[in-house]
Write a protein that holds these residues in place. Sequence first.
Motif, PDB file in Angstrom:
ATOM      1  N   ASN A 157       0.815  -1.206   0.000  1.00 34.64           N
ATOM      2  CA  ASN A 157       0.000   0.000   0.000  1.00 34.64           C
ATOM      3  C   ASN A 157       0.855   1.265   0.000  1.00 34.64           C
ATOM      4  O   ASN A 157       0.524   2.254  -0.645  1.00 34.64           O
ATOM      5  N   GLN A 158       1.976   1.233   0.709  1.00 31.47           N
ATOM      6  CA  GLN A 158       2.823   2.409   0.834  1.00 31.47           C
ATOM      7  C   GLN A 158       3.715   2.633  -0.393  1.00 31.47           C
ATOM      8  O   GLN A 158       3.879   3.766  -0.846  1.00 31.47           O
ATOM      9  N   GLY A 176       3.611   0.709  -3.410  1.00 32.28           N
ATOM     10  CA  GLY A 176       3.094   0.263  -4.693  1.00 32.28           C
ATOM     11  C   GLY A 176       3.694  -1.080  -5.082  1.00 32.28           C
ATOM     12  O   GLY A 176       4.678  -1.533  -4.481  1.00 32.28           O
ATOM     13  N   GLY A 201      -2.100   4.332 -10.904  1.00 35.70           N
ATOM     14  CA  GLY A 201      -0.781   4.891 -10.594  1.00 35.70           C
ATOM     15  C   GLY A 201       0.357   3.987 -10.981  1.00 35.70           C
ATOM     16  O   GLY A 201       1.515   4.405 -10.978  1.00 35.70           O
ATOM     17  N   PRO A 213       3.027   4.259  -7.432  1.00 33.35           N
ATOM     18  CA  PRO A 213       1.954   5.268  -7.340  1.00 33.35           C
ATOM     19  C   PRO A 213       2.314   6.468  -6.478  1.00 33.35           C
ATOM     20  O   PRO A 213       1.753   7.544  -6.659  1.00 33.35           O
ATOM     21  N   HIS A 214       3.233   6.314  -5.541  1.00 29.86           N
ATOM     22  CA  HIS A 214       3.637   7.414  -4.659  1.00 29.86           C
ATOM     23  C   HIS A 214       5.057   7.895  -4.953  1.00 29.86           C
ATOM     24  O   HIS A 214       5.644   8.614  -4.133  1.00 29.86           O
ATOM     25  N   GLY A 215       5.629   7.477  -6.069  1.00 25.33           N
ATOM     26  CA  GLY A 215       6.999   7.852  -6.378  1.00 25.33           C
ATOM     27  C   GLY A 215       8.011   6.911  -5.733  1.00 25.33           C
ATOM     28  O   GLY A 215       7.660   5.814  -5.273  1.00 25.33           O
ATOM     29  N   PRO A 251       8.751   6.471  -0.981  1.00 29.55           N
ATOM     30  CA  PRO A 251       8.261   5.380  -0.130  1.00 29.55           C
ATOM     31  C   PRO A 251       9.040   4.081  -0.296  1.00 29.55           C
ATOM     32  O   PRO A 251       9.064   3.259   0.620  1.00 29.55           O
ATOM     33  N   TRP A 276      -2.988  -2.131  -5.171  1.00 28.45           N
ATOM     34  CA  TRP A 276      -2.171  -1.633  -4.067  1.00 28.45           C
ATOM     35  C   TRP A 276      -2.982  -0.853  -3.035  1.00 28.45           C
ATOM     36  O   TRP A 276      -2.677  -0.891  -1.839  1.00 28.45           O
ATOM     37  N   ASN A 277      -4.035  -0.170  -3.477  1.00 25.94           N
ATOM     38  CA  ASN A 277      -4.811   0.631  -2.529  1.00 25.94           C
ATOM     39  C   ASN A 277      -5.815  -0.194  -1.738  1.00 25.94           C
ATOM     40  O   ASN A 277      -6.507   0.325  -0.874  1.00 25.94           O
TER      41      ASN A 277
END
Length: 449
Positions: free
Chosen positions: A21-22, A24, A177, A181-183, A186, A246-247
């Motif tokens: 989740n964090q 991806g 994403g 998804p968060h780059g 993470p 992932w989410n």
Amino acid sequence: MISLGGAIGTGLFVSTGYLINQAGPGGVILSYLSGGLLMYLVMLCLAELAVIMPVTGSFQVYATKFIGPATGFTIGWLYWINWIVAVASEWVGAGMLMNRWFPDVPAWAWIALIIAFMFLLNAISASLFAESEFWFSSIKVITITLFVLLGIAAIMGIIPFEGLSSAPIRSGFTHDGGLFPHGFVPVFMTMVAVNFSYQGTELIGIAAGESENPEKEIPKATRNTIWRILFLFVASIFILSSLIPWNEAGLTDSPFVLVFDKMGIPFAADIMNFVILTALLSASNSGLYASSRMLWSLSKSNMASPYLSKLTSNGVPFRALIVSAIVASVALISSIVAPDTVFLWLSGISGFAGILVWMGVALSQYLFRRRYMAEGNRLDDLKYKVKLFPLVPILAIILCLVALVGLAFDKEQKIALYYGIPFTIVCYGVYHLFYRSKHEQTVGHSEQL
């Protein structure tokens, strides 16, 4: 199997959903591959040392001999506390898992029963501990293997999977994403947690002193452990990332349960409850073994009370085992009555300890090899040797330093620095104030003999 049992625990079965989740799907796979590289490098260093010096409490002995006795003292006590806290946490978790099946029985009753059972497995003989750990580990390995096989079948469309699109791998890896998804930030953050997941593999070094043929068994066990753990961990993460967006991964207690449920496997939650319970029992079993041997090794080096160096007729450090079990029980109580003070302090030291121990292994091997060659010895005389020297130990040390820096950027983990660094400084101070003269007398006496 002892090493596999030490590494495969709730970190894999429970925490992976949060990590996916964090970071991806792509990020978590990258994190596990980088953590696997560090594990691989450290295990190579440990194997070389353990073959030439197969001693119980290996890390403490190697650090004492090649880095310095104060560092050996510190690493020994850090590793002991690391496992004491882990054992306490696993006992609490096991009691809670039993409550899912038997809600009318208080958790403390199960915990007391588990403590007695784990103590007996360790107290009777090392062979009984090893046999029990073999079967505990086998359950986990078989479960993960079946999970991977069923996951591949679901990805290929051989078995049904609830909510899976016609392009199953793409549905997981390109969802909302994509891979990162968060780059990439993470990814760096999750590397710290992933490194903790691999810890326990170093138990090969602890067990080396009680193996029958270390020159043959340690290299074989090292190779098998490295590749099996890498496969089991990375393959599991790949399957989870392929089948769960992932989410959604961080919204469940265990992503493995979610996957089994969507495959339509009956009693999926109960099956995983049993497997996770086995993982906790296995880890606490290994933890009691490792902590008692480390305490015994410290005692033999005159870095703990000589009272703890007594062995039974079966070669079990019974007094060190009793002390370790009692302190783990106290830590267990503190996790319930003082979670924000005493147990938080212990957990912080434990989180810091694992990385420092691995760094100590790599540095010990580097200094050992330099001394070995400087004394005119032939490299070919080593029964097992790290081939890419000094790249392997230096890279391992650098990656350990990166992990320590990473602790400072993780709000959940940086507490390890707040408590781990002061405790390390205190250990060095305690050694020089109370144990230095005793240890030097022991070394001097041994050299005279």
